[in-house]
Write a protein that holds these residues in place. Structure first.
Motif, PDB file in Angstrom:
ATOM      1  N   PRO A 250       0.840  -1.210   0.000  1.00 15.14           N
ATOM      2  CA  PRO A 250       0.000   0.000   0.000  1.00 15.14           C
ATOM      3  C   PRO A 250       0.870   1.253   0.000  1.00 15.14           C
ATOM      4  CG  PRO A 250      -0.805  -1.589   1.615  1.00 15.14           C
ATOM      5  CD  PRO A 250       0.501  -2.109   1.116  1.00 15.14           C
TER       6      PRO A 250
ATOM      7  N   SER B 242      -6.362  -2.599   2.626  1.00 16.16           N
ATOM      8  CA  SER B 242      -6.053  -2.999   1.250  1.00 16.16           C
ATOM      9  C   SER B 242      -6.178  -4.508   1.142  1.00 16.16           C
ATOM     10  CB  SER B 242      -4.642  -2.561   0.856  1.00 16.16           C
ATOM     11  OG  SER B 242      -4.510  -1.148   0.900  1.00 16.16           O
TER      12      SER B 242
ATOM     13  N   TYR C  34      -5.623  -7.894  -1.100  1.00 20.02           N
ATOM     14  CA  TYR C  34      -4.920  -8.535  -2.210  1.00 20.02           C
ATOM     15  C   TYR C  34      -5.499  -9.945  -2.346  1.00 20.02           C
ATOM     16  CZ  TYR C  34      -1.447  -4.812  -1.540  1.00 20.02           C
ATOM     17  OH  TYR C  34      -0.818  -3.594  -1.414  1.00 20.02           O
TER      18      TYR C  34
ATOM     19  N   VAL D 298      -5.154  -4.654  -6.312  1.00 18.17           N
ATOM     20  CA  VAL D 298      -5.496  -4.442  -4.913  1.00 18.17           C
ATOM     21  C   VAL D 298      -6.804  -3.667  -4.833  1.00 18.17           C
ATOM     22  CG1 VAL D 298      -4.069  -2.348  -4.875  1.00 18.17           C
ATOM     23  CG2 VAL D 298      -4.665  -3.481  -2.728  1.00 18.17           C
TER      24      VAL D 298
ATOM     25  N   SER E 220      -9.240  -1.397  -2.192  1.00 18.15           N
ATOM     26  CA  SER E 220      -9.292  -0.659  -0.937  1.00 18.15           C
ATOM     27  C   SER E 220     -10.720  -0.668  -0.411  1.00 18.15           C
ATOM     28  CB  SER E 220      -8.812   0.779  -1.161  1.00 18.15           C
ATOM     29  OG  SER E 220      -8.893   1.535   0.030  1.00 18.15           O
TER      30      SER E 220
END
Length: 536
Positions: A306, A342, A344, A356, A358
Motif C-alpha cells: 500500500p 487494502s 490482495y 489491490v 481498498s
C-alpha cells in the motif's frame, strides 16, 4: 617449456582443470640480467566465471583464464625502442612472431589475428635492441573461447507444450527442470532463468535466478508455477569465458489441482502455513512455517505494498479466502493511521499481483445501524489488527482490532470483505499495552487468542469457546490480565511475535518470533525454539 615443467603445471591444476600449458612452450624466464620489458597483459583480460577473477597467468602455477576473441591485444612496457612478441599454441607451435615499436609513453602492443579457439596459448615479449641482455618477460597464458554453449531444458513434472506428455504436477506444486549443456571450450559456468517474467540485466552468474552448472554442464531447477495454464520458463546459459546464449523459452502447461490442500495460514498452496515478513529492502518474504532456514519460497516486491513504499511497518493479516479462487489466504494490509484496508486477492498462489482493492467500514448512510459506543467510522484508529480465521460458513477471516485501548470484533464480511457486523469486546481500555497474536484454530476446532504484555513480556492465552449453536463466546477477552500465562517473551529480546497456525503439523498452533538481531525463531506451540537464521 620442458616436459617436466608441463607435468608440474598439470599436477598443480588437477585432473579436473583444463591444462593450458603443454609441450613446446618456452621457459618462463631466461638467464641473464634484468628484463627491459615489464607488465605483460592481454586485452581483454583472461578470466573465468568459475573463479570470479582474471589473470594473465604469467607463471607456471596459476590456472590461466579465458578470452572471447581470436584477436586479442597483447601489451607490455619497455625501455627499448621496440619489442618482439611471440605466441605458441598448446602443441608448442609458434603461431605469431612480430616486432612492434614502443610508443612515447613506454607501451608497446600487437594484435595477433586468426587465433583458433582452444586452450593452451602462451606468449612472451623480448626487448628489441634494448638493454638487459635480451631477457624476455615471464611466459603468460590464456585460452580462447568465443562460442556460447548449447543446452536443452527437460521436465517430466511439467513437460514441454506440444510434447504430448501429461504433466505429473499441478499449479502450486514444485516441479523439477533439468538443464543439460555442452561447451567445447571453457565449459558451462551457470544458467540464468526466470519463470513467467523478463530476464534481468546484470553481472553473469550472479544474483537471483542463477544456478551453477555441474562439471558435466548439468543443473537442476526446482520451480513452483503459481498460475494454472500456460507458463514460460526462460533460460540462458553462460560459459566460464562469459559467452552467453540468447534466452530460450520453455513453454509448459500447469493444470489446476482438482483437490488442493486446505490449510488456513497458507498463501502459496503447498498445504503449510506461511510466515510473511518484510526484508531489509521492503520486499515481502513468504517463508514456510516448517522451513529450516529463512530463505523465502517467494517474495512480493516492495512497490506492491500500500502506497508503493515497501512492506515495512505495514500491518498484515492472512487467515482466510474467498471462493473465487483456490483455498489459499487472501492478504489484508493496513498502513498505520490509514482509513482503509487494502485487499490482495490470492489468484496466483502468493504472488498477490492481480491488483489491490481498498475498502473501509460498511456503514450504510441511508439506513445506519445503531452503532456501539466508541465505534470509529474507519480503520484509522486501529493500532492492531489480527485475523481470527473463518468463524462461520464463509471462509473469509474475521478480524480483531485494538482501538482506543479496547478490543473490537469484525465478522460476516461481504464478498469483497466489507465487514458489516461489529461489536466491542472490552471497555476498560487496557488492551493498549498488549501485543495480540492470533494462533488460529487447533485441529480439534478450538480457538484462542494470545497476547503479550509489553511491560512484562508475559504471553497469555484466552480461550474462545464455541457454543452449541455454532457461535463463539468472547467473554474471556474482556480483561487482558485474566488470561493464563504460557511463556515470557520480553519486547527488547523479541520485538515481533506472530503465528500463522500449525507449522509443525502436530495439530496445534505455533508461535514465531523475530529477535532484536533479526533472527527468525519458530516454536512448537510456544516452546522448543528453532533458530532459522538471520532474515534478509
Amino acid at each position: 617449456m620442458s616436459a617436466t615443467m608441463g607435468g608440474r603445471l598439470a599436477a598443480t591444476l588437477g585432473a579436473a582443470a583444463v591444462v593450458l600449458m603443454t609441450i613446446g612452450v618456452p621457459t618462463a624466464t631466461a638467464d641473464g640480467g634484468q628484463s627491459a620489458v615489464t607488465d605483460p597483459k592481454a586485452v581483454p583480460s583472461p578470466g573465468s566465471l568459475a573463479t570470479g577473477g582474471s589473470t594473465d597467468a604469467c607463471d607456471d602455477t596459476t590456472a590461466p583464464g579465458w578470452i572471447t576473441t581470436g584477436e586479442p591485444t597483447l601489451t607490455a612496457r619497455t625501455t627499448a625502442p621496440g619489442a618482439r612478441f611471440k605466441v605458441w599454441n598448446a602443441a608448442g607451435d609458434k603461431v605469431f612472431d612480430h616486432t612492434a615499436q614502443t610508443a612515447a609513453d613506454g607501451t608497446v602492443q600487437v594484435r595477433p589475428t586468426g587465433l583458433a579457439e582452444g586452450a593452451g596459448y602462451s606468449w612472451q615479449v623480448w626487448p628489441d635492441y634494448g638493454p638487459g641482455g635480451g631477457k624476455p618477460t615471464a611466459a603468460c597464458h590464456f585460452g580462447i573461447d568465443a562460442t556460447a554453449p548449447q543446452f536443452t531444458v527437460e521436465s517430466t513434472d511439467f513437460p514441454a507444450s506440444g510434447s504430448g506428455a501429461t504433466p505429473l504436477k499441478y499449479a502450486g506444486q514444485t516441479g523439477t527442470f533439468t538443464l543439460k549443456g555442452t561447451d567445447q571450450g571453457s565449459g558451462v559456468a551457470c544458467y540464468q532463468y526466470v519463470l513467467n517474467g523478463t530476464m534481468s540485466v546484470g553481472s553473469p552468474c550472479q544474483g537471483a535466478g542463477t544456478v551453477a552448472a555441474g562439471a558435466d554442464g548439468t543443473a537442476t531447477l526446482r520451480l513452483r508455477p503459481t498460475q494454472w495454464g500456460t507458463n514460460v520458463l526462460t533460460v540462458q546459459a553462460v560459459d566460464k569465458a562469459g559467452n552467453t546464449t540468447p534466452p530460450v523459452s520453455y513453454t509448459f502447461f500447469a493444470p489446476s489441482n482438482p483437490n488442493p490442500p486446505v490449510a488456513p495460514g497458507d498463501v502459496n498452496g503447498d498445504g503449510v502455513p506461511d510466515i510473511l515478513l518484510p526484508d531489509a529492502a521492503g520486499n515481502l518474504q513468504i517463508i514456510s512455517a516448517d522451513a529450516t532456514t529463512t530463505a523465502p519460497t517467494s517474495t512480493v516486491a516492495a512497490v506492491r505494498a500500500p502506497g508503493g513504499a515497501g512492506w515495512n511497518g505495514v500491518q498484515l493479516l492472512h487467515r482466510g479466502w474467498d471462493r473465487a479462487h483456490a483455498p489459499v489466504d487472501d492478504l489484508i494490509a493496513h498502513q498505520p493511521g490509514g482509513a482503509n484496508l487494502s485487499l490482495y486477492r490470492n489468484f496466483d498462489m502468493g504472488g498477490f499481483a492481480r491488483g489491490v482493492i481498498s475498502f473501509g467500514r460498511d456503514v450504510n448512510p441511508f439506513d445506519p445501524p445503531v452503532l456501539p459506543e466508541g465505534f470509529n467510522a474507519d480503520w484509522s484508529k486501529a493500532t492492531q489488527l489480527v485475523p481470527l480465521g473463518a468463524l462461520g460458513a464463509d471462509q473469509r477471516t474475521s478480524i480483531l482490532t485494538v482501538e482506543d485501548g479496547n478490543l473490537w470484533l469484525f465478522t460476516d464480511p461481504a464478498p469483497l470483505y466489507d465487514y458489516n457486523t461489529f461489536v466491542r469486546l472490552s471497555t476498560s481500555g487496557a488492551w493498549a499495552g498488549y501485543d495480540l497474536v492470533a494462533p488460529g484454530k487447533a485441529a480439534d476446532g478450538s480457538l484462542a487468542l494470545w497476547s503479550r504484555n509489553r511491560a512484562t513480556g508475559e504471553l497469555r492465552t484466552y480461550p474462545i469457546a464455541k457454543r452449541a449453536d455454532g457461535t463463539y463466546d468472547f467473554a474471556a477477552l474482556a480483561d487482558p490480565a485474566a488470561g493464563t500465562v504460557i511463556g515470557t517473551f520480553p519486547v527488547a529480546e523479541y520485538p515481533t511475535l506472530g503465528s500463522s497456525g500449525d507449522g509443525d503439523g502436530d495439530g496445534k498452533p505455533d508461535l514465531y518470533a523475530v529477535t532484536a538481531d533479526r533472527h527468525l525463531l519458530t516454536f512448537s506451540g510456544v516452546t522448543d525454539p528453532k533458530d532459522l537464521g538471520v532474515l534478509r
